[in-house]
Scaffold this active site. Structure first.
Site, PDB file in Angstrom:
ATOM      1  N   HIS A 215       0.814  -1.221   0.000  1.00  0.00           N
ATOM      2  CA  HIS A 215       0.000   0.000   0.000  1.00  0.00           C
ATOM      3  C   HIS A 215       0.843   1.265   0.000  1.00  0.00           C
ATOM      4  O   HIS A 215       0.483   2.265  -0.622  1.00  0.00           O
ATOM      5  CB  HIS A 215      -0.916   0.031   1.227  1.00  0.00           C
ATOM      6  CG  HIS A 215      -2.146  -0.799   1.100  1.00  0.00           C
ATOM      7  ND1 HIS A 215      -2.102  -2.159   0.961  1.00  0.00           N
ATOM      8  CD2 HIS A 215      -3.462  -0.468   1.113  1.00  0.00           C
ATOM      9  CE1 HIS A 215      -3.338  -2.628   0.881  1.00  0.00           C
ATOM     10  NE2 HIS A 215      -4.175  -1.626   0.964  1.00  0.00           N
TER      11      HIS A 215
ATOM     12  N   GLU B  87      -3.485  -1.967  13.310  1.00  0.00           N
ATOM     13  CA  GLU B  87      -4.722  -1.636  12.604  1.00  0.00           C
ATOM     14  C   GLU B  87      -5.443  -2.928  12.207  1.00  0.00           C
ATOM     15  O   GLU B  87      -6.626  -3.101  12.461  1.00  0.00           O
ATOM     16  CB  GLU B  87      -4.393  -0.814  11.359  1.00  0.00           C
ATOM     17  CG  GLU B  87      -5.600  -0.492  10.503  1.00  0.00           C
ATOM     18  CD  GLU B  87      -5.234   0.105   9.150  1.00  0.00           C
ATOM     19  OE1 GLU B  87      -6.108   0.720   8.531  1.00  0.00           O
ATOM     20  OE2 GLU B  87      -4.078  -0.067   8.706  1.00  0.00           O
ATOM     21  N   HIS B  88      -4.718  -3.831  11.549  1.00  0.00           N
ATOM     22  CA  HIS B  88      -5.265  -5.129  11.136  1.00  0.00           C
ATOM     23  C   HIS B  88      -4.529  -6.236  11.875  1.00  0.00           C
ATOM     24  O   HIS B  88      -3.294  -6.305  11.828  1.00  0.00           O
ATOM     25  CB  HIS B  88      -5.086  -5.348   9.626  1.00  0.00           C
ATOM     26  CG  HIS B  88      -5.707  -4.285   8.778  1.00  0.00           C
ATOM     27  ND1 HIS B  88      -4.959  -3.365   8.073  1.00  0.00           N
ATOM     28  CD2 HIS B  88      -7.000  -3.979   8.540  1.00  0.00           C
ATOM     29  CE1 HIS B  88      -5.775  -2.554   7.421  1.00  0.00           C
ATOM     30  NE2 HIS B  88      -7.021  -2.909   7.687  1.00  0.00           N
TER      31      HIS B  88
ATOM     32  N   ASP C   5     -11.280  -6.747   4.614  1.00  0.00           N
ATOM     33  CA  ASP C   5     -11.237  -5.315   4.897  1.00  0.00           C
ATOM     34  C   ASP C   5     -11.995  -4.497   3.862  1.00  0.00           C
ATOM     35  O   ASP C   5     -12.192  -3.298   4.046  1.00  0.00           O
ATOM     36  CB  ASP C   5      -9.768  -4.874   4.930  1.00  0.00           C
ATOM     37  CG  ASP C   5      -9.567  -3.563   5.651  1.00  0.00           C
ATOM     38  OD1 ASP C   5     -10.197  -3.362   6.702  1.00  0.00           O
ATOM     39  OD2 ASP C   5      -8.770  -2.736   5.183  1.00  0.00           O
TER      40      ASP C   5
END
Length: 350
Positions: free
Chosen positions: A235, A300-301, A334
């Site tokens: 990302h 976050e994940h 997600d």
């Protein structure tokens, strides 16, 4: 350096309005259209630019997200109670009047963020939702992102990105009335912009760059662990990744597999830099130690690929979303199942 760059952009947009947006849009995105607002004709034409499969995929994802948001709303309820005789206290759930949705797309089109940041306020009853996303360099907005915004119910859509878009939504510019609240994920500049804008406008949370932590044991497949880690690393070069393994051989095999997959990964320039600079691997002796380390990292994940993932579901506390079991990967979960992917990063999940 990031703080100072963001401050300069915000100040220029706040004082100069559209001229400030136009300056930075040209500088960063090679984009200076007659109007930054997407026209009615462009909106009308965009669906025909997409395949029927793409439209169906977007509509499916949005149905899941809309349904989950509606279920969340049912559980946010007003009430009034008499705490002591004659003293009445209560809670009213009142929608924000207007919100601005930032949909990242500078490096890759992140159209799923349109579902998350436009549908959710619409379900909550927000009357005016403004949506912004950067252009594909010099060419306007990615059509699937624009369709996603339209289908989600955005009231105004602007093709502009980065800090200048957030500042324009917060302070307004010609034709754009300021919003009360800005939401969305992005890179380190977007996260810093939200931090600096908070107070003049509401924000959801600091969300980005993305990060993943995977807890694995001897039952995990190193190929899948590597793919899931790289799926977040690609990302942004500043993305964080961590593998916590209860098996040293699995940890070593996963590191070797990451190196192997990077040889052919189309996004290896970004993913490789991210893994090199921000990748971590830890081996723990016990599941309890893995839980403690995960909670300290506060990802976050959080993915759990172990024989008994429920152990971690019951004990882990600090994370944005948890994905339980080998088949529950961030890259699908997600984006498509319904929960929101605008989540806390940088240990804010604590």
């Amino acid at each position: 350096r990031v703080r100072e760059t963001v401050r300069e952009i915000i100040d220029k947009v706040r004082t100069e309005g559209e001229a400030g947006v136009r300056y930075y849009s040209g500088k960063f995105d090679n984009w200076s259209p007659k109007s930054f607002r997407v026209s009615a004709d462009e909106m009308k034409a965009v669906k025909s630019q997409l395949s029927s499969a793409m439209v169906a995929d977007i509509d499916f994802c949005q149905a899941q997200i809309r349904n989950f948001a509606a279920e969340q709303m049912k559980r946010l309820v007003g009430f009034e109670i008499e705490t002591v005789p004659g003293v009445f206290l209560g809670q009213k759930v009142i929608p924000v009047a207007s919100s601005g949705a930032y949909v990242p797309g500078g490096r890759y089109p992140m159209l799923a963020s349109a579902h998350m940041t436009v549908i959710t306020p619409k379900v909550a009853g927000v009357k005016r939702v403004v949506a912004c996303s950067p252009p594909v360099k010099g060419q306007g907005m990615y059509p699937a992102t624009l369709y996603s915004m339209l289908a989600a119910g955005a009231d105004e859509i602007y093709c502009m990105g980065g800090v200048q878009a957030l500042a324009a939504m917060a302070y307004g510019m010609e034709g754009l009335v300021p919003v009360d609240f800005v939401v969305g994920a992005g890179n380190k500049y977007v996260a810093e912009a939200k931090r600096q804008l908070f107070g003049d406008v509401g924000i959801d949370l600091l969300a980005g760059p993305t990060e993943i932590l995977v807890i694995a044991d001897r039952s995990a497949d190193p190929r899948i662990l590597a793919a899931d880690i790289l799926g977040q690393a690609e990302h942004d070069p500043n993305s964080r990744q961590c593998l916590i393994s209860l098996s040293k051989p699995i940890a070593e095999a996963t590191m070797q597999e990451i190196d192997r997959q990077l040889l052919t990964l189309p996004t290896r320039d970004v993913a490789g830099a991210s893994w090199r600079d921000y990748g971590e691997v830890a081996v723990t002796d016990t599941p309890e130690e893995a839980v403690a380390l995960s909670d300290a990292w506060a990802p976050e994940h959080l993915e759990v690929q172990t024989e008994n993932w429920r152990f971690y579901l019951e004990r882990c506390r600090n994370y944005g979303s948890m994905f339980c079991g080998e088949e529950t990967t961030v890259s699908y979960g997600d984006k498509t199942i319904g929960t929101n992917h605008v989540l806390p990063t940088m240990r804010a999940a604590r």
